[in-house]
Design a protein around this motif. Structure first.
Motif, mmCIF file in Angstrom:
data_model
loop_
_atom_site.group_PDB
_atom_site.id
_atom_site.type_symbol
_atom_site.label_atom_id
_atom_site.label_comp_id
_atom_site.label_asym_id
_atom_site.label_seq_id
_atom_site.Cartn_x
_atom_site.Cartn_y
_atom_site.Cartn_z
ATOM 1 N N MET A 1 0.856 -1.178 0.000
ATOM 2 C CA MET A 1 0.000 0.000 0.000
ATOM 3 C C MET A 1 0.896 1.233 0.000
ATOM 4 S SD MET A 1 -1.212 0.161 4.025
ATOM 5 C CE MET A 1 -2.112 1.682 3.874
ATOM 6 N N PHE A 2 0.356 2.348 -0.504
ATOM 7 C CA PHE A 2 1.065 3.630 -0.480
ATOM 8 C C PHE A 2 0.261 4.634 0.335
ATOM 9 C CE2 PHE A 2 3.267 2.027 -4.170
ATOM 10 C CZ PHE A 2 4.505 2.644 -4.124
ATOM 11 N N HIS A 3 0.991 5.532 0.980
ATOM 12 C CA HIS A 3 0.379 6.688 1.633
ATOM 13 C C HIS A 3 1.281 7.878 1.342
ATOM 14 C CE1 HIS A 3 -1.024 9.471 4.733
ATOM 15 N NE2 HIS A 3 -2.147 8.778 4.676
ATOM 16 N N GLN A 4 0.694 8.940 0.819
ATOM 17 C CA GLN A 4 1.457 10.164 0.557
ATOM 18 C C GLN A 4 1.646 10.864 1.886
ATOM 19 O OE1 GLN A 4 2.744 11.419 -2.404
ATOM 20 N NE2 GLN A 4 3.652 13.065 -1.226
ATOM 21 N N SER A 5 2.883 10.872 2.371
ATOM 22 C CA SER A 5 3.134 11.505 3.665
ATOM 23 C C SER A 5 2.966 13.012 3.531
ATOM 24 C CB SER A 5 4.536 11.167 4.176
ATOM 25 O OG SER A 5 5.509 11.859 3.426
ATOM 26 N N ASP B 1 -1.709 -2.531 -8.990
ATOM 27 C CA ASP B 1 -2.841 -2.994 -8.190
ATOM 28 C C ASP B 1 -2.679 -2.600 -6.724
ATOM 29 O OD1 ASP B 1 -0.729 -4.660 -7.616
ATOM 30 O OD2 ASP B 1 -1.844 -6.519 -7.840
ATOM 31 N N VAL B 2 -1.890 -1.567 -6.475
ATOM 32 C CA VAL B 2 -1.564 -1.142 -5.116
ATOM 33 C C VAL B 2 -2.366 0.122 -4.763
ATOM 34 C CG1 VAL B 2 0.306 -0.382 -3.595
ATOM 35 C CG2 VAL B 2 0.746 -2.125 -5.350
ATOM 36 N N PRO B 3 -3.114 0.082 -3.649
ATOM 37 C CA PRO B 3 -3.894 1.256 -3.255
ATOM 38 C C PRO B 3 -2.998 2.410 -2.825
ATOM 39 C CG PRO B 3 -4.004 -0.419 -1.547
ATOM 40 C CD PRO B 3 -3.265 -1.030 -2.703
ATOM 41 N N PHE B 4 -3.451 3.629 -3.133
ATOM 42 C CA PHE B 4 -2.690 4.838 -2.830
ATOM 43 C C PHE B 4 -3.598 5.783 -2.043
ATOM 44 C CE2 PHE B 4 -0.646 8.865 -3.341
ATOM 45 C CZ PHE B 4 0.699 8.586 -3.542
ATOM 46 N N TYR B 5 -3.179 6.137 -0.835
ATOM 47 C CA TYR B 5 -3.982 6.955 0.071
ATOM 48 C C TYR B 5 -3.301 8.300 0.338
ATOM 49 C CZ TYR B 5 -6.246 2.515 1.170
ATOM 50 O OH TYR B 5 -6.914 1.311 1.080
ATOM 51 N N MET B 6 -4.142 9.257 0.754
ATOM 52 C CA MET B 6 -3.651 10.573 1.147
ATOM 53 C C MET B 6 -4.610 11.130 2.196
ATOM 54 S SD MET B 6 -3.203 14.031 -1.168
ATOM 55 C CE MET B 6 -1.659 13.624 -1.926
ATOM 56 N N LEU C 1 -1.457 2.265 9.548
ATOM 57 C CA LEU C 1 -2.834 2.345 10.015
ATOM 58 C C LEU C 1 -3.503 3.590 9.456
ATOM 59 C CD1 LEU C 1 -2.379 1.239 13.732
ATOM 60 C CD2 LEU C 1 -3.093 -0.136 11.768
ATOM 61 N N LEU C 2 -4.521 3.373 8.650
ATOM 62 C CA LEU C 2 -5.262 4.479 8.066
ATOM 63 C C LEU C 2 -6.246 5.036 9.078
ATOM 64 C CD1 LEU C 2 -5.984 2.808 4.629
ATOM 65 C CD2 LEU C 2 -4.347 4.648 5.081
ATOM 66 N N GLY C 3 -6.452 6.347 8.996
ATOM 67 C CA GLY C 3 -7.409 6.996 9.880
ATOM 68 C C GLY C 3 -8.636 7.452 9.110
ATOM 69 N N ASP C 4 -9.578 8.007 9.823
ATOM 70 C CA ASP C 4 -10.807 8.511 9.210
ATOM 71 C C ASP C 4 -10.539 9.624 8.208
ATOM 72 O OD1 ASP C 4 -12.295 6.733 10.711
ATOM 73 O OD2 ASP C 4 -12.802 8.199 12.262
ATOM 74 N N ASN C 5 -9.410 10.313 8.345
ATOM 75 C CA ASN C 5 -9.083 11.418 7.439
ATOM 76 C C ASN C 5 -8.256 10.994 6.239
ATOM 77 O OD1 ASN C 5 -10.485 13.490 8.706
ATOM 78 N ND2 ASN C 5 -8.826 13.843 10.161
ATOM 79 N N TYR D 1 4.409 0.656 2.009
ATOM 80 C CA TYR D 1 4.377 -0.227 3.174
ATOM 81 C C TYR D 1 3.796 -1.580 2.783
ATOM 82 C CZ TYR D 1 4.400 4.292 5.645
ATOM 83 O OH TYR D 1 4.707 5.546 6.090
ATOM 84 N N PRO D 2 4.077 -2.617 3.587
ATOM 85 C CA PRO D 2 3.295 -3.837 3.412
ATOM 86 C C PRO D 2 1.818 -3.485 3.659
ATOM 87 C CG PRO D 2 5.213 -4.266 4.785
ATOM 88 C CD PRO D 2 5.121 -2.774 4.610
#
Length: 125
Positions: free
Chosen positions: A33-37, A68-73, A55-59, A49-50
């Motif tokens: 998974m990806f998260h844009q810091s 096929d990898v999810p990307f969050y922000m 840990l994703l939050g409500d925001n 990250y694996p």
């Protein structure tokens, strides 16, 4: 005559080099998974990250998938970036200390481009 509707563009895409590195990391670590810091220790960078280890939050919101990898922000950060398409690339060097690609001698990098007026309208409708 009506003009054909413009297909909404992806909010996040990846270069061929980034997709190749993702494949290497998937082989080593499994699902990712990806998260844009948003800053802090590693600056503003796409962090890999694996899957499920960050840990994703409500925001946090899903922007899309690269490969096929999810990307969050974070939603607050997205408010600043919502007019741009994020382009995930790879460059030589050490990435964030918590991101998986560091051991490969490469780091993910976010580039961006502004959506055209037509693209932005297609994202709204």
């Amino acid at each position: 005559m009506n003009e054909p509707a413009i297909k909404a563009p992806a909010r996040v895409i990846a270069t061929t080099a980034a997709l190749a590195l993702i494949k290497v990391l998937q082989h080593k670590y499994g699902a990712l998974m990806f998260h844009q810091s948003g800053g802090c220790c590693d600056g503003s960078a796409p962090m890999c990250y694996p899957n499920g280890e960050f840990l994703l939050g409500d925001n946090d919101q899903l922007l899309g998938f690269i490969g096929d990898v999810p990307f969050y922000m974070n939603k607050d950060q997205f408010d600043y970036w919502k007019h741009t398409q994020l382009i995930i690339d790879v460059v030589p060097g050490r990435g964030g200390m918590f991101s998986l690609e560091g051991s490969e001698g490469k780091r993910f990098l976010t580039r961006s481009r502004l959506f055209t007026d037509e693209e932005e309208e297609s994202l709204i409708s």
